[in-house]
Design an enzyme around this catalytic site. Structure first.
Site, PDB file in Angstrom:
ATOM      1  N   HIS A   1     -50.230  29.710 -62.687  1.00 36.15           N
ATOM      2  CA  HIS A   1     -50.067  28.854 -61.516  1.00 36.15           C
ATOM      3  C   HIS A   1     -48.616  28.871 -61.083  1.00 36.15           C
ATOM      4  O   HIS A   1     -47.725  28.938 -61.919  1.00 36.15           O
ATOM      5  CB  HIS A   1     -50.489  27.405 -61.830  1.00 36.15           C
ATOM      6  CG  HIS A   1     -50.793  26.617 -60.604  1.00 36.15           C
ATOM      7  ND1 HIS A   1     -49.820  25.945 -59.899  1.00 36.15           N
ATOM      8  CD2 HIS A   1     -51.952  26.420 -59.947  1.00 36.15           C
ATOM      9  CE1 HIS A   1     -50.377  25.372 -58.857  1.00 36.15           C
ATOM     10  NE2 HIS A   1     -51.675  25.634 -58.857  1.00 36.15           N
TER      11      HIS A   1
ATOM     12  N   ASP B   1     -59.487  27.182 -60.857  1.00 41.91           N
ATOM     13  CA  ASP B   1     -60.570  28.083 -60.472  1.00 41.91           C
ATOM     14  C   ASP B   1     -61.311  28.691 -61.645  1.00 41.91           C
ATOM     15  O   ASP B   1     -62.275  29.432 -61.447  1.00 41.91           O
ATOM     16  CB  ASP B   1     -60.016  29.209 -59.584  1.00 41.91           C
ATOM     17  CG  ASP B   1     -59.658  28.686 -58.212  1.00 41.91           C
ATOM     18  OD1 ASP B   1     -60.430  27.875 -57.690  1.00 41.91           O
ATOM     19  OD2 ASP B   1     -58.600  29.064 -57.680  1.00 41.91           O
TER      20      ASP B   1
HETATM   21  C1  LIG Z   1     -51.424  31.904 -59.290  1.00 44.21           C
HETATM   22  C2  LIG Z   1     -50.358  33.005 -59.380  1.00 44.21           C
HETATM   23  C3  LIG Z   1     -50.385  33.805 -58.061  1.00 44.21           C
HETATM   24  C4  LIG Z   1     -49.004  32.336 -59.544  1.00 44.21           C
HETATM   25  O1  LIG Z   1     -48.138  33.374 -59.570  1.00 44.21           O
HETATM   26  P1  LIG Z   1     -46.565  33.346 -59.481  1.00 44.21           P
HETATM   27  O2  LIG Z   1     -45.971  32.009 -59.534  1.00 44.21           O
HETATM   28  O3  LIG Z   1     -46.230  34.170 -58.296  1.00 44.21           O
HETATM   29  O4  LIG Z   1     -46.224  34.037 -60.857  1.00 44.21           O
HETATM   30  P2  LIG Z   1     -46.224  35.570 -61.115  1.00 44.21           P
HETATM   31  O5  LIG Z   1     -47.414  36.230 -60.497  1.00 44.21           O
HETATM   32  O6  LIG Z   1     -44.881  36.063 -60.699  1.00 44.21           O
HETATM   33  O7  LIG Z   1     -46.381  35.586 -62.670  1.00 44.21           O
HETATM   34  C5  LIG Z   1     -45.332  35.379 -63.620  1.00 44.21           C
HETATM   35  C6  LIG Z   1     -45.637  36.230 -64.849  1.00 44.21           C
HETATM   36  O8  LIG Z   1     -46.868  35.801 -65.431  1.00 44.21           O
HETATM   37  C7  LIG Z   1     -47.826  36.866 -65.379  1.00 44.21           C
HETATM   38  N1  LIG Z   1     -49.080  36.304 -64.917  1.00 44.21           N
HETATM   39  C8  LIG Z   1     -49.249  35.285 -64.044  1.00 44.21           C
HETATM   40  N2  LIG Z   1     -50.546  35.061 -63.857  1.00 44.21           N
HETATM   41  C9  LIG Z   1     -51.196  35.937 -64.633  1.00 44.21           C
HETATM   42  C10 LIG Z   1     -52.558  36.187 -64.837  1.00 44.21           C
HETATM   43  N3  LIG Z   1     -53.503  35.465 -64.199  1.00 44.21           N
HETATM   44  N4  LIG Z   1     -52.913  37.167 -65.699  1.00 44.21           N
HETATM   45  C11 LIG Z   1     -51.975  37.880 -66.336  1.00 44.21           C
HETATM   46  N5  LIG Z   1     -50.658  37.682 -66.166  1.00 44.21           N
HETATM   47  C12 LIG Z   1     -50.277  36.724 -65.307  1.00 44.21           C
HETATM   48  C13 LIG Z   1     -47.299  37.832 -64.334  1.00 44.21           C
HETATM   49  O9  LIG Z   1     -47.785  39.142 -64.556  1.00 44.21           O
HETATM   50  C14 LIG Z   1     -45.824  37.703 -64.540  1.00 44.21           C
HETATM   51  O10 LIG Z   1     -45.468  38.432 -65.697  1.00 44.21           O
HETATM   52  P3  LIG Z   1     -44.112  39.292 -65.734  1.00 44.21           P
HETATM   53  O11 LIG Z   1     -43.026  38.272 -65.546  1.00 44.21           O
HETATM   54  O12 LIG Z   1     -44.174  39.925 -67.057  1.00 44.21           O
HETATM   55  O13 LIG Z   1     -44.219  40.235 -64.580  1.00 44.21           O
HETATM   56  C15 LIG Z   1     -50.624  33.940 -60.564  1.00 44.21           C
HETATM   57  O14 LIG Z   1     -50.600  33.209 -61.777  1.00 44.21           O
HETATM   58  C16 LIG Z   1     -51.933  34.680 -60.418  1.00 44.21           C
HETATM   59  O15 LIG Z   1     -51.995  35.717 -59.714  1.00 44.21           O
HETATM   60  N6  LIG Z   1     -53.040  34.196 -61.056  1.00 44.21           N
HETATM   61  C17 LIG Z   1     -54.331  34.802 -60.898  1.00 44.21           C
HETATM   62  C18 LIG Z   1     -54.990  34.348 -59.593  1.00 44.21           C
HETATM   63  C19 LIG Z   1     -55.461  32.933 -59.656  1.00 44.21           C
HETATM   64  O16 LIG Z   1     -56.075  32.510 -60.623  1.00 44.21           O
HETATM   65  N7  LIG Z   1     -55.200  32.197 -58.576  1.00 44.21           N
HETATM   66  C20 LIG Z   1     -55.629  30.795 -58.456  1.00 44.21           C
HETATM   67  C21 LIG Z   1     -54.436  29.889 -58.485  1.00 44.21           C
HETATM   68  S1  LIG Z   1     -54.936  28.187 -58.548  1.00 44.21           S
END
Ligand SMILES: CC(C)(COP(=O)(O)OP(=O)(O)OC[C@H]1O[C@@H](n2cnc3c(N)ncnc32)[C@H](O)[C@@H]1OP(=O)(O)O)[C@@H](O)C(=O)NCCC(=O)NCCS
Length: 376
Positions: free
Chosen positions: A262, A313
């Protein structure tokens, strides 16, 4: 090149507004709607009462709640022209795209569409909240060439939706659990879709445009679309003992596991434990915990390997699947629940409006000499 000191990709950490609607306390993994803890609202309130709270800033008394419920019931229908037009949508259309079109269409029939006053927006918000479940049910049934099911005014908001979508009333605890999931989905501060609604109405555009933009924004798998992806993942895994290898393979390929992580919560999403309990309750009622068990196994492996916890979710997927909801309606369900939060945000924005127009940092070329096309 000079760089701007306050550039933050994805606006991460930027405070883009002040709100009294909801508050996330990341350190305590807690969430409040208008000062009330989501755990109390999810277990003791109803969606209708929570929607009133979000729109009006306070809980209703008994007479106000009864009046609000009957106004919502009276507004559940949508114009016949909307049903006719949705009936022409191709069968392959995704329910979320149909909902985006549907809410935009409904706006055309609202006589107050262009009245941007606070009171008119409250009235329109009630209509939007009332009609969204009807649009979601129609948005699935019509493209699949199923007959529409008329709303029933003897059922509460959540149970009536299940009835309109599935053509049967929810049994056992399912109506209450579904209602609770809608409360949990109803609001979440400055998330991407609510922010899209803020941006849209900050130009003094109308509430339907704001909600249409929000639906389009929620659709993506990094936001509301994740609940559908979670269910596809559970089906792809198929058996609990295959979950470990499935997750390890994905993580090995540096792929994300949907339903985890998140932007704001780094110590766990306050809403996920409530939904995990609900997923267990619904599977125990049905005596079929297959999907819940795979989900719990995935949760264990992702936590162990990445330290990541489920978000809102993750457990809604097994809950909705077990209730018989088609997967493509999961994100529309999120949208119809979030309608209350979106409308509250639109009204808060317009009550104290300032055009949202951030700046950007130019990183392209400069000083190029223009040549006519024949000389390039
Ligand atoms: C929600 C989300 C977009 C938040 O992302 P964010 O704040 O932009 O954080 P990042 O995507 O930059 O993630 C930070 C780190 O955690 C990892 N990470 C985050 N969510 C992850 C996931 N669901 N699975 C695996 N790794 C994940 C990223 O790969 C990143 O690792 P790194 O630093 O080694 O590259 C992200 O966690 C995600 O894509 N989750 C899956 C989609 C989801 O469930 N969305 C619903 C949100 S309520």
């Amino acid at each position: 090149m000079e760089t701007s000191s306050n550039y933050s990709p994805g606006l991460e950490g930027i405070v883009a507004g002040r709100t009294t609607i909801s508050e996330i306390d990341e350190a305590r993994s807690s969430l409040m709607f208008r000062g009330y803890d989501i755990r109390d609202l999810a277990t003791k309130s109803t969606y209708e009462e929570t929607a009133f709270l979000l729109l009006n800033g306070r809980l209703p008394d008994a007479a106000e709640l009864a009046a609000f419920e009957s106004r919502l019931k009276a507004e559940r229908g949508v114009p016949g022209e909307v049903i006719d037009l949705l009936g022409k949508i191709p069968a392959h259309a995704h329910s979320m795209d149909v909902l985006r079109t549907g809410i935009s269409l409904v706006g055309l029939f609202d006589p107050e569409e262009w009245d941007g006053s606070h009171d008119a927006n409250i009235r329109k918000a009630e209509r939007i909240i009332a009609k969204m479940p009807t649009l979601v049910a129609l948005g699935y049934r019509l493209p699949h060439r199923m007959k529409p099911v008329e709303p029933r005014d003897d059922l509460p908001h959540a149970a009536n939706f299940l009835y309109m979508l599935l053509d049967k009333e929810p049994d056992g605890p399912k109506g209450r659990i579904f209602d609770s999931s809608m409360i949990i989905y109803a609001e979440h501060e400055y998330n991407a879709s609510s922010f899209a609604a803020h941006v849209t109405v900050s130009t003094l555009s109308d509430i339907y445009s704001g909600i249409t933009a929000a639906v389009g924004t929620l659709k993506g798998p990094l936001h509301g679309g994740a609940n559908e992806e979670v269910m596809k993942m559970l089906i792809d895994i198929g058996e609990g003992d295959k979950a470990e290898k499935w997750v390890m393979d994905r993580l090995g390929r540096k792929e994300k596991i949907m339903g985890f992580g998140h932007r704001v919560y780094k110590h766990g999403d306050s809403r996920a434990p409530i939904l995990k309990e609900a997923s267990k309750e619904v599977c125990e009622f049905d005596g079929y915990c297959h999907w819940h068990e795979i989900a719990v196994k995935v949760e264990e492996v992702v936590k162990r390997e990445k330290g990541l916890l489920p978000n809102v979710d993750f457990f809604t997927a097994s809950i909705y699947y077990l209730m018989g909801l088609p997967i493509e309606t999961f994100t529309p369900v999120f949208a119809m629940a979030r309608a209350a939060g979106w409308c509250a945000h639109v009204i808060e924005q317009l009550d104290d409006n300032r055009l949202i127009r951030p700046a950007s940092e130019y990183v392209g070329q400069r000083g190029l000499v223009y040549k006519p096309v024949g000389e390039r």
